[in-house]
Design a protein around this motif. Structure first.
Motif, PDB file in Angstrom:
ATOM      1  N   SER A  41       0.832  -1.209   0.000  1.00 19.39           N
ATOM      2  CA  SER A  41       0.000   0.000   0.000  1.00 19.39           C
ATOM      3  C   SER A  41       0.867   1.259   0.000  1.00 19.39           C
ATOM      4  O   SER A  41       0.347   2.366  -0.024  1.00 19.39           O
ATOM      5  CB  SER A  41      -0.884   0.006   1.250  1.00 19.39           C
ATOM      6  OG  SER A  41      -0.043  -0.002   2.403  1.00 19.39           O
ATOM      7  N   LEU A  44       6.407   3.532  -2.499  1.00 21.38           N
ATOM      8  CA  LEU A  44       7.273   2.915  -3.509  1.00 21.38           C
ATOM      9  C   LEU A  44       6.475   1.960  -4.395  1.00 21.38           C
ATOM     10  O   LEU A  44       6.625   1.960  -5.625  1.00 21.38           O
ATOM     11  CB  LEU A  44       8.418   2.156  -2.823  1.00 21.38           C
ATOM     12  CG  LEU A  44       9.425   1.565  -3.785  1.00 21.38           C
ATOM     13  CD1 LEU A  44      10.347   2.656  -4.317  1.00 21.38           C
ATOM     14  CD2 LEU A  44      10.253   0.474  -3.129  1.00 21.38           C
ATOM     15  N   ARG A  73      -0.165  -4.610   6.436  1.00 25.86           N
ATOM     16  CA  ARG A  73      -1.011  -4.650   7.635  1.00 25.86           C
ATOM     17  C   ARG A  73      -2.390  -4.077   7.351  1.00 25.86           C
ATOM     18  O   ARG A  73      -3.351  -4.346   8.055  1.00 25.86           O
ATOM     19  CB  ARG A  73      -0.372  -3.815   8.747  1.00 25.86           C
ATOM     20  CG  ARG A  73       0.991  -4.277   9.182  1.00 25.86           C
ATOM     21  CD  ARG A  73       1.664  -3.220  10.024  1.00 25.86           C
ATOM     22  NE  ARG A  73       1.682  -1.926   9.330  1.00 25.86           N
ATOM     23  CZ  ARG A  73       2.170  -0.803   9.824  1.00 25.86           C
ATOM     24  NH1 ARG A  73       2.686  -0.793  11.033  1.00 25.86           N
ATOM     25  NH2 ARG A  73       2.156   0.320   9.124  1.00 25.86           N
ATOM     26  N   TYR A 116       3.596  -8.377   9.879  1.00 26.43           N
ATOM     27  CA  TYR A 116       4.998  -8.702   9.574  1.00 26.43           C
ATOM     28  C   TYR A 116       5.708  -9.458  10.698  1.00 26.43           C
ATOM     29  O   TYR A 116       6.684 -10.144  10.476  1.00 26.43           O
ATOM     30  CB  TYR A 116       5.800  -7.418   9.276  1.00 26.43           C
ATOM     31  CG  TYR A 116       5.206  -6.561   8.180  1.00 26.43           C
ATOM     32  CD1 TYR A 116       5.038  -7.068   6.890  1.00 26.43           C
ATOM     33  CD2 TYR A 116       4.823  -5.249   8.430  1.00 26.43           C
ATOM     34  CE1 TYR A 116       4.503  -6.278   5.887  1.00 26.43           C
ATOM     35  CE2 TYR A 116       4.281  -4.457   7.434  1.00 26.43           C
ATOM     36  CZ  TYR A 116       4.118  -4.975   6.174  1.00 26.43           C
ATOM     37  OH  TYR A 116       3.581  -4.197   5.184  1.00 26.43           O
ATOM     38  N   ALA A 147       9.204  -3.744   0.213  1.00 26.62           N
ATOM     39  CA  ALA A 147       8.915  -2.309   0.033  1.00 26.62           C
ATOM     40  C   ALA A 147       8.348  -1.754   1.331  1.00 26.62           C
ATOM     41  O   ALA A 147       7.350  -1.036   1.347  1.00 26.62           O
ATOM     42  CB  ALA A 147       7.943  -2.107  -1.128  1.00 26.62           C
ATOM     43  N   VAL A 152      11.332  -2.911   9.470  1.00 30.34           N
ATOM     44  CA  VAL A 152      10.538  -4.137   9.342  1.00 30.34           C
ATOM     45  C   VAL A 152      11.308  -5.225   8.575  1.00 30.34           C
ATOM     46  O   VAL A 152      10.844  -6.354   8.460  1.00 30.34           O
ATOM     47  CB  VAL A 152       9.190  -3.831   8.624  1.00 30.34           C
ATOM     48  CG1 VAL A 152       8.185  -4.936   8.867  1.00 30.34           C
ATOM     49  CG2 VAL A 152       8.605  -2.505   9.062  1.00 30.34           C
ATOM     50  N   TYR A 257      11.803   9.436   6.878  1.00 33.55           N
ATOM     51  CA  TYR A 257      12.986   8.659   6.504  1.00 33.55           C
ATOM     52  C   TYR A 257      14.224   9.554   6.478  1.00 33.55           C
ATOM     53  O   TYR A 257      15.269   9.237   7.037  1.00 33.55           O
ATOM     54  CB  TYR A 257      12.739   8.001   5.140  1.00 33.55           C
ATOM     55  CG  TYR A 257      14.002   7.730   4.351  1.00 33.55           C
ATOM     56  CD1 TYR A 257      14.855   6.701   4.720  1.00 33.55           C
ATOM     57  CD2 TYR A 257      14.346   8.532   3.260  1.00 33.55           C
ATOM     58  CE1 TYR A 257      16.025   6.465   4.011  1.00 33.55           C
ATOM     59  CE2 TYR A 257      15.510   8.308   2.552  1.00 33.55           C
ATOM     60  CZ  TYR A 257      16.349   7.272   2.932  1.00 33.55           C
ATOM     61  OH  TYR A 257      17.503   7.057   2.241  1.00 33.55           O
TER      62      TYR A 257
HETATM   63  P1  NDP Z   1       6.165   3.761   3.183  1.00 38.48           P
HETATM   64  O1  NDP Z   1       6.447   4.581   4.386  1.00 38.48           O
HETATM   65  O2  NDP Z   1       5.182   4.261   2.187  1.00 38.48           O
HETATM   66  O3  NDP Z   1       5.783   2.318   3.722  1.00 38.48           O
HETATM   67  C1  NDP Z   1       5.433   1.241   2.884  1.00 38.48           C
HETATM   68  C2  NDP Z   1       4.431   0.376   3.579  1.00 38.48           C
HETATM   69  O4  NDP Z   1       5.050  -0.255   4.692  1.00 38.48           O
HETATM   70  C3  NDP Z   1       3.275   1.155   4.132  1.00 38.48           C
HETATM   71  O5  NDP Z   1       2.262   1.327   3.189  1.00 38.48           O
HETATM   72  C4  NDP Z   1       2.830   0.309   5.283  1.00 38.48           C
HETATM   73  O6  NDP Z   1       1.966  -0.695   4.815  1.00 38.48           O
HETATM   74  C5  NDP Z   1       4.098  -0.341   5.756  1.00 38.48           C
HETATM   75  N1  NDP Z   1       4.645   0.378   6.910  1.00 38.48           N
HETATM   76  C6  NDP Z   1       4.880   1.708   7.015  1.00 38.48           C
HETATM   77  N2  NDP Z   1       5.395   2.020   8.221  1.00 38.48           N
HETATM   78  C7  NDP Z   1       5.489   0.875   8.896  1.00 38.48           C
HETATM   79  C8  NDP Z   1       5.952   0.533  10.177  1.00 38.48           C
HETATM   80  N3  NDP Z   1       6.414   1.453  11.024  1.00 38.48           N
HETATM   81  N4  NDP Z   1       5.897  -0.749  10.565  1.00 38.48           N
HETATM   82  C9  NDP Z   1       5.434  -1.678   9.750  1.00 38.48           C
HETATM   83  N5  NDP Z   1       4.972  -1.410   8.489  1.00 38.48           N
HETATM   84  C10 NDP Z   1       5.004  -0.165   8.079  1.00 38.48           C
HETATM   85  O7  NDP Z   1       7.575   3.483   2.500  1.00 38.48           O
HETATM   86  P2  NDP Z   1       7.992   3.632   0.973  1.00 38.48           P
HETATM   87  O8  NDP Z   1       7.008   2.918   0.124  1.00 38.48           O
HETATM   88  O9  NDP Z   1       8.305   5.028   0.702  1.00 38.48           O
HETATM   89  O10 NDP Z   1       9.400   2.847   0.970  1.00 38.48           O
HETATM   90  C11 NDP Z   1       9.487   1.455   1.147  1.00 38.48           C
HETATM   91  C12 NDP Z   1      10.964   1.070   1.192  1.00 38.48           C
HETATM   92  O11 NDP Z   1      11.572   1.441  -0.035  1.00 38.48           O
HETATM   93  C13 NDP Z   1      11.755   1.767   2.277  1.00 38.48           C
HETATM   94  O12 NDP Z   1      12.752   0.914   2.743  1.00 38.48           O
HETATM   95  C14 NDP Z   1      12.379   2.946   1.557  1.00 38.48           C
HETATM   96  O13 NDP Z   1      13.559   3.374   2.173  1.00 38.48           O
HETATM   97  C15 NDP Z   1      12.654   2.328   0.197  1.00 38.48           C
HETATM   98  N6  NDP Z   1      12.705   3.300  -0.881  1.00 38.48           N
HETATM   99  C16 NDP Z   1      11.632   4.093  -1.156  1.00 38.48           C
HETATM  100  C17 NDP Z   1      11.667   4.990  -2.201  1.00 38.48           C
HETATM  101  C18 NDP Z   1      10.485   5.846  -2.542  1.00 38.48           C
HETATM  102  O14 NDP Z   1      10.574   6.596  -3.521  1.00 38.48           O
HETATM  103  N7  NDP Z   1       9.392   5.783  -1.804  1.00 38.48           N
HETATM  104  C19 NDP Z   1      12.893   5.126  -3.041  1.00 38.48           C
HETATM  105  C20 NDP Z   1      13.940   4.218  -2.687  1.00 38.48           C
HETATM  106  C21 NDP Z   1      13.845   3.351  -1.640  1.00 38.48           C
HETATM  107  P3  NDP Z   1       0.954  -1.426   5.801  1.00 38.48           P
HETATM  108  O15 NDP Z   1       0.605  -0.443   6.880  1.00 38.48           O
HETATM  109  O16 NDP Z   1      -0.198  -1.803   4.954  1.00 38.48           O
HETATM  110  O17 NDP Z   1       1.703  -2.594   6.322  1.00 38.48           O
END
Ligand code: NDP
Length: 519
Positions: A41, A44, A73, A116, A147, A152, A257
């Motif tokens: 969700s 990325l 989640r 997770y 992602a 996590v 982040y």
């Molecule tokens: P998000 O903050 O959007 O998190 C992605 C998903 O992870 C959320 O939708 C949520 O899904 C779950 N999540 C968020 N916070 C937590 C938490 N504290 N504990 C457990 N689950 C959580 O991250 P991004 O999509 O921006 O990035 C994902 C990864 O990719 C990261 O490691 C980031 O560093 C890396 N990245 C991201 C980029 C970008 O452009 N966004 C670029 C390069 C790398 P749910 O609640 O449904 O579980």
């Protein structure tokens, strides 16, 4: 972002593998697969992963049989997930969204809720994957894409292993891990150790999407497929090298982040050090993932450790204050949503690096990157030494500028060589001229599309190996630790948004009688 009129992809089966051609390049079409995205969700997944998968299927670079399973989640029905992803794809391709392609792609899109931390969730996940493998005949080929935020990674990786999902039974099992890979040498080592408990190195794909940009891949082709530059590519002919990755964007919506990362972790440990390695490495004996990665690691091992006394001679950091990007007024970093009002997170850094080996002895590499700079630009510029004997010196009124070769990675991708030519007329008069090659409209796969395909084909060339990740952290961790300590003075903000960075950054090459190339 994407050109709509892609060359048609043709199917051809050679030796049991299917190929297509795209822009006159032959591309292997991967075999069937089931791809599970953790954090489906998130930002990325919505901005990069799902649009890349949709497009690869649309241009027929995907096999007939595949399934994509989103997990997280968040409580969501399958149809709600498909709707969310449809909006994401529409946002990514506002002019190219095709209903029929979407219908075909979305029929292979699934969602399961997952905790997770709970092994029970992963048992259910295994059942879901097994059932998708049957219904979509994916031949046991599995990809897990993390992602989720780095906090996590550990429970997800461990639970994949405990559920028996990392074992390769019928097909392959690959795991993709996004940056940041750790936040210092200790955490990178422990993340590698956690991965090694369930996966072998051959199964691990540490992502650096920067490496998948066509122009970045071209650095090696340019250096090693042409015989004219490589003989000059050393301390005898090169005065210094500059690597610049400048962004006009601020921290955007990623303050959570970025506040913990800062520019050295976000840009240098991965992207910029990878560019440094590609520029400085020796030619591998064959163009094969392990050999190329061996040579990159040798570069990292030859980088001179940063001196922690006299640190200002090798590093400058900065943080942007308010200013103007083009005509738009923008706030300073500390006023951005989610950023602490006294944040000491650097958004700019410039480093001077030496590589202590035969080829590069004494040649400085000046590296810089920052947010909210005057221009969006990623470039490697190779500054050659002046001609050894200037026989025109007396006849000329001005100094002759040495040759510069610029590998432009973004946004106006291409290669240019600045050299001297006689200005027409009777006087001896020279001016710098430009030989320029522009990549515009030539290529068509973006970075995420490229790395996803490579992961499906088992090609680790564009992914970082465990020792590569650890070596770069080993270099940068002591420096970051020193810069983050209270004893290091930070007079932030120290550059205006829309400028070229802090004034002190200009001193880094100036102390050596050199200057930065204009941004
Ligand atoms: P998000 O903050 O959007 O998190 C992605 C998903 O992870 C959320 O939708 C949520 O899904 C779950 N999540 C968020 N916070 C937590 C938490 N504290 N504990 C457990 N689950 C959580 O991250 P991004 O999509 O921006 O990035 C994902 C990864 O990719 C990261 O490691 C980031 O560093 C890396 N990245 C991201 C980029 C970008 O452009 N966004 C670029 C390069 C790398 P749910 O609640 O449904 O579980």
């Amino acid at each position: 972002m994407h050109n709509g009129n892609l060359e048609k992809v043709f199917d051809e089966i050679i030796g049991g593998k299917q190929y297509g051609t795209l822009n006159s390049c032959t591309i292997e079409i991967p075999g069937p697969f089931c791809l599970t995205i953790f954090g489906a969700s998130g930002d990325l997944a919505q901005r990069k992963i799902i649009p890349a998968l949709y497009r690869l299927n649309t241009i027929r670079l995907f096999p007939q049989d595949f399934a994509v399973l989103g997990t997280g989640r968040t409580e969501m029905t399958q149809s709600a997930f498909r709707e969310l992803m449809k909006d994401a794809v529409k946002a990514a391709f506002p002019d190219d969204f095709d209903r029929d392609s979407w219908r075909e792609f979305s029929a292979r899109l699934y969602y399961v809720r997952l905790d997770y931390e709970k092994s029970e969730s992963f048992r259910r996940l295994r059942e879901k994957i097994t059932s998708l493998e049957k219904s979509h005949t994916t031949e046991g080929n599995r990809i897990f894409y993390l992602a989720v935020p780095p906090s996590v990674y550990e429970p997800v990786i461990s639970n994949i292993g405990l559920a028996g999902l990392s074992r390769e039974e019928k097909g392959y099992t690959h795991i993709v891990i996004e940056k940041p890979f750790g936040r210092d040498i200790g955490s990178a080592r422990s993340l590698n150790a956690i991965l090694r408990k369930s996966f072998s190195e051959r199964q691990i794909y540490r992502m650096d999407h920067y490496l998948a940009k066509e122009t970045v891949q071209n650095i090696l082709m340019f250096r090693f497929a042409n015989s004219i530059f490589e003989p000059l590519w050393n301390r005898r002919y090169i005065d210094h090298i500059q690597i610049t990755v400048a962004e006009t964007l601020g921290v955007e919506h990623r303050a959570g982040y970025y506040e913990k990362a800062g520019v050295l972790r976000d840009m240098f440990q991965n992207h910029i050090f990878q560019l440094l390695a590609l520029t400085a490495m020796e030619p591998p004996s064959i163009f094969e993932a392990e050999r190329v990665r061996d040579e990159k690691v040798k570069v990292f091992r030859s980088v001179r450790p940063f001196p922690l006394k006299g640190i200002d001679d090798v590093v400058v950091i900065g943080q942007y204050g308010e200013g103007k990007i083009g005509k738009e007024r923008v706030v300073g970093y500390r006023e951005e949503p989610g950023v602490m009002s006294h944040s000491e997170t650097p958004t700019f850094a410039a480093l001077k690096v030496f590589i202590d080996n035969w080829r590069w002895n004494g040649v400085p590499f000046y590296l810089r990157s920052g947010k909210r700079l005057t221009k969006k630009k990623a470039e490697i510029s190779v500054h050659f030494k002046p001609a050894p004997h200037l026989m025109f010196a007396r006849a000329l009124e001005e100094d002759i500028e040495p040759n510069t070769l610029a590998l432009r990675l973004q946004p106006d991708e291409g290669i240019s060589l600045h050299f001297q030519a006689k200005t027409p007329g009777s006087r001896i008069c020279m001016s710098p001229v430009l030989m320029d090659f522009s990549y515009k409209k030539v290529f068509s796969l973006n970075d995420y599309e490229r790395v996803l395909l490579d992961c499906m084909q088992g090609d680790q060339m564009l992914f970082v190996r465990s020792d590569g990740a650890e070596e770069t952290w080993a270099l940068l961790s002591p420096l970051i630790e020193k810069l983050e300590s209270d004893i290091y003075p930070k007079d932030f903000p120290n550059y205006e948004a829309g400028s070229s960075g802090p004034d002190a950054a200009a001193l880094l090459p100036r102390k050596d009688g050199r200057s930065w190339r204009a941004m």
